[in-house]
Design a protein around this motif. Structure first.
Motif, PDB file in Angstrom:
ATOM      1  N   ILE A 143     -15.447  58.308  57.254  1.00  0.00           N
ATOM      2  CA  ILE A 143     -14.933  57.267  58.150  1.00  0.00           C
ATOM      3  C   ILE A 143     -13.956  57.865  59.157  1.00  0.00           C
ATOM      4  CG2 ILE A 143     -13.539  55.167  58.262  1.00  0.00           C
ATOM      5  CD1 ILE A 143     -14.690  54.419  55.505  1.00  0.00           C
ATOM      6  N   LYS A 144     -13.043  58.706  58.670  1.00  0.00           N
ATOM      7  CA  LYS A 144     -12.057  59.318  59.563  1.00  0.00           C
ATOM      8  C   LYS A 144     -12.719  60.239  60.579  1.00  0.00           C
ATOM      9  CE  LYS A 144      -7.879  59.194  56.717  1.00  0.00           C
ATOM     10  NZ  LYS A 144      -6.820  59.997  56.064  1.00  0.00           N
ATOM     11  N   LYS A 145     -13.733  60.969  60.137  1.00  0.00           N
ATOM     12  CA  LYS A 145     -14.448  61.870  61.041  1.00  0.00           C
ATOM     13  C   LYS A 145     -15.147  61.079  62.143  1.00  0.00           C
ATOM     14  CE  LYS A 145     -18.003  65.476  61.151  1.00  0.00           C
ATOM     15  NZ  LYS A 145     -18.998  66.254  60.351  1.00  0.00           N
ATOM     16  N   ALA A 146     -15.751  59.961  61.768  1.00  0.00           N
ATOM     17  CA  ALA A 146     -16.458  59.123  62.742  1.00  0.00           C
ATOM     18  C   ALA A 146     -15.492  58.580  63.789  1.00  0.00           C
ATOM     19  CB  ALA A 146     -17.168  57.978  62.026  1.00  0.00           C
ATOM     20  N   PHE A 147     -14.353  58.076  63.340  1.00  0.00           N
ATOM     21  CA  PHE A 147     -13.396  57.491  64.276  1.00  0.00           C
ATOM     22  C   PHE A 147     -12.674  58.555  65.100  1.00  0.00           C
ATOM     23  CE2 PHE A 147     -13.657  53.520  61.788  1.00  0.00           C
ATOM     24  CZ  PHE A 147     -13.816  52.640  62.847  1.00  0.00           C
ATOM     25  N   ALA A 148     -12.522  59.752  64.559  1.00  0.00           N
ATOM     26  CA  ALA A 148     -11.884  60.832  65.318  1.00  0.00           C
ATOM     27  C   ALA A 148     -12.700  61.157  66.569  1.00  0.00           C
ATOM     28  CB  ALA A 148     -11.736  62.073  64.442  1.00  0.00           C
ATOM     29  N   ILE A 149     -14.024  61.137  66.430  1.00  0.00           N
ATOM     30  CA  ILE A 149     -14.896  61.412  67.574  1.00  0.00           C
ATOM     31  C   ILE A 149     -14.838  60.265  68.580  1.00  0.00           C
ATOM     32  CG2 ILE A 149     -17.298  61.744  68.286  1.00  0.00           C
ATOM     33  CD1 ILE A 149     -17.775  63.172  65.653  1.00  0.00           C
ATOM     34  N   LEU A 150     -14.870  59.024  68.083  1.00  0.00           N
ATOM     35  CA  LEU A 150     -14.812  57.862  68.977  1.00  0.00           C
ATOM     36  C   LEU A 150     -13.473  57.800  69.716  1.00  0.00           C
ATOM     37  CD1 LEU A 150     -16.486  55.121  66.744  1.00  0.00           C
ATOM     38  CD2 LEU A 150     -17.533  56.534  68.523  1.00  0.00           C
ATOM     39  N   LYS A 151     -12.425  58.201  69.032  1.00  0.00           N
ATOM     40  CA  LYS A 151     -11.104  58.219  69.672  1.00  0.00           C
ATOM     41  C   LYS A 151     -11.031  59.326  70.718  1.00  0.00           C
ATOM     42  CE  LYS A 151      -6.165  58.444  68.641  1.00  0.00           C
ATOM     43  NZ  LYS A 151      -5.121  58.567  67.587  1.00  0.00           N
ATOM     44  N   LYS A 152     -11.632  60.459  70.419  1.00  0.00           N
ATOM     45  CA  LYS A 152     -11.629  61.586  71.361  1.00  0.00           C
ATOM     46  C   LYS A 152     -12.254  61.189  72.693  1.00  0.00           C
ATOM     47  CE  LYS A 152     -13.806  66.075  72.149  1.00  0.00           C
ATOM     48  NZ  LYS A 152     -14.694  67.134  71.603  1.00  0.00           N
ATOM     49  N   TYR A 153     -13.342  60.424  72.635  1.00  0.00           N
ATOM     50  CA  TYR A 153     -14.037  60.013  73.855  1.00  0.00           C
ATOM     51  C   TYR A 153     -13.527  58.681  74.407  1.00  0.00           C
ATOM     52  CZ  TYR A 153     -17.187  63.909  73.219  1.00  0.00           C
ATOM     53  OH  TYR A 153     -17.696  65.184  73.101  1.00  0.00           O
ATOM     54  N   GLN A 154     -12.329  58.290  73.992  1.00  0.00           N
ATOM     55  CA  GLN A 154     -11.641  57.125  74.551  1.00  0.00           C
ATOM     56  C   GLN A 154     -12.402  55.814  74.334  1.00  0.00           C
ATOM     57  OE1 GLN A 154      -8.451  58.078  75.924  1.00  0.00           O
ATOM     58  NE2 GLN A 154      -9.286  59.826  74.820  1.00  0.00           N
TER      59      GLN A 154
END
Length: 250
Positions: A143-154
């Protein structure tokens, strides 16, 4: 050398380099972002700098075949034609992205006065269950990995600490998500993911039934053998053969 570049002071040159690296890394620059320190939306300094030097940056990226665009309605400056620069999203991140876009559209349709939308992790999970997109609970690491990517791309920003009261954790969805997916794309992809999960469930059920039949067959054979009388097995109760001698031949 591009026109105007030599006129920049040292500080502006450093900011220009930072903006270029940031755009290449995350593709999108939203005009306003959530600031946890102040607990509200704040103007983004890199967006402001990019806006002031948009002409220069447009020419700069054009050399590499990349188009720099600006959506003033959504308040986003972003790159187009960056195939091969980004990274492939994990399946869970893709599912979250689709559902977040769905939630974004639903809330915006409810006459939202802002281009940003707030949801919760519980609401997101509810959508995943509604469309039957996730077969089982995901690990916190996934879950954290998925959201880290989504957060990276704003795409998103967490408004609360993620580990605490997970279901009630608030998530802000940035308008950048509108430039990644169209509503028609979302519906089609959601359908394909849902069909994939259903196929896996059917396959799993068939395997379960097949294994159950095998186990039942083995149990039936064992029961039949256990029902045989000693003489039917050519050995009497004392271990003697039919001719009266024991197995050692004595």
């Amino acid at each position: 050398m591009f026109e105007g570049y030599e006129e920049l002071n040292t500080q502006d040159v450093e900011r220009m380099q930072e903006v270029i690296r940031t755009l290449l890394s995350q593709t999108f620059l939203p005009e306003r972002k959530y600031d946890k320190k102040y607990g509200r939306m704040m103007p983004d300094r890199m967006y402001d700098f990019c806006d002031r030097h948009l002409e220069f940056l447009t020419e700069y990226f054009a050399v590499a075949g990349i188009k720099l665009s600006q959506d003033t309605e959504l308040g986003i400056i972003y790159l187009e034609g960056t195939d091969g620069i980004g990274e492939k999203l994990p399946k869970l991140a893709t599912i979250y992205l689709l559902l977040l876009k769905l939630i974004y559209d639903e809330k915006m349709a409810a006459v939202s006065s802002s281009v940003n939308v707030i949801t919760t992790f519980g609401e997101l999970n509810g959508k995943a269950g509604e469309f039957r997109l996730i077969k089982g609970p995901s690990s916190m690491t996934e879950i954290k990995k998925a959201f880290a990517i989504l957060k990276k791309y704003q795409m998103v920003e967490f408004l609360d600490v993620f580990e605490e009261q997970l279901e009630n954790t608030r998530i802000m969805i940035y308008p950048c998500i509108n430039l990644v997916l169209m509503r028609e794309d979302v519906n089609g992809l959601l359908g394909s993911f849902s069909d994939e999960v259903k196929s896996d469930e059917v396959a799993g059920q068939e395997n379960l039934e097949w294994n159950s039949e095998e186990a039942l067959s083995e149990n039936d054979m064992t029961d039949e053998e256990s029902d045989l009388e000693p003489e039917e097995m050519n050995v009497d109760e004392e271990g003697e053969t039919e001719d009266g001698t024991d197995e050692s031949g004595i």
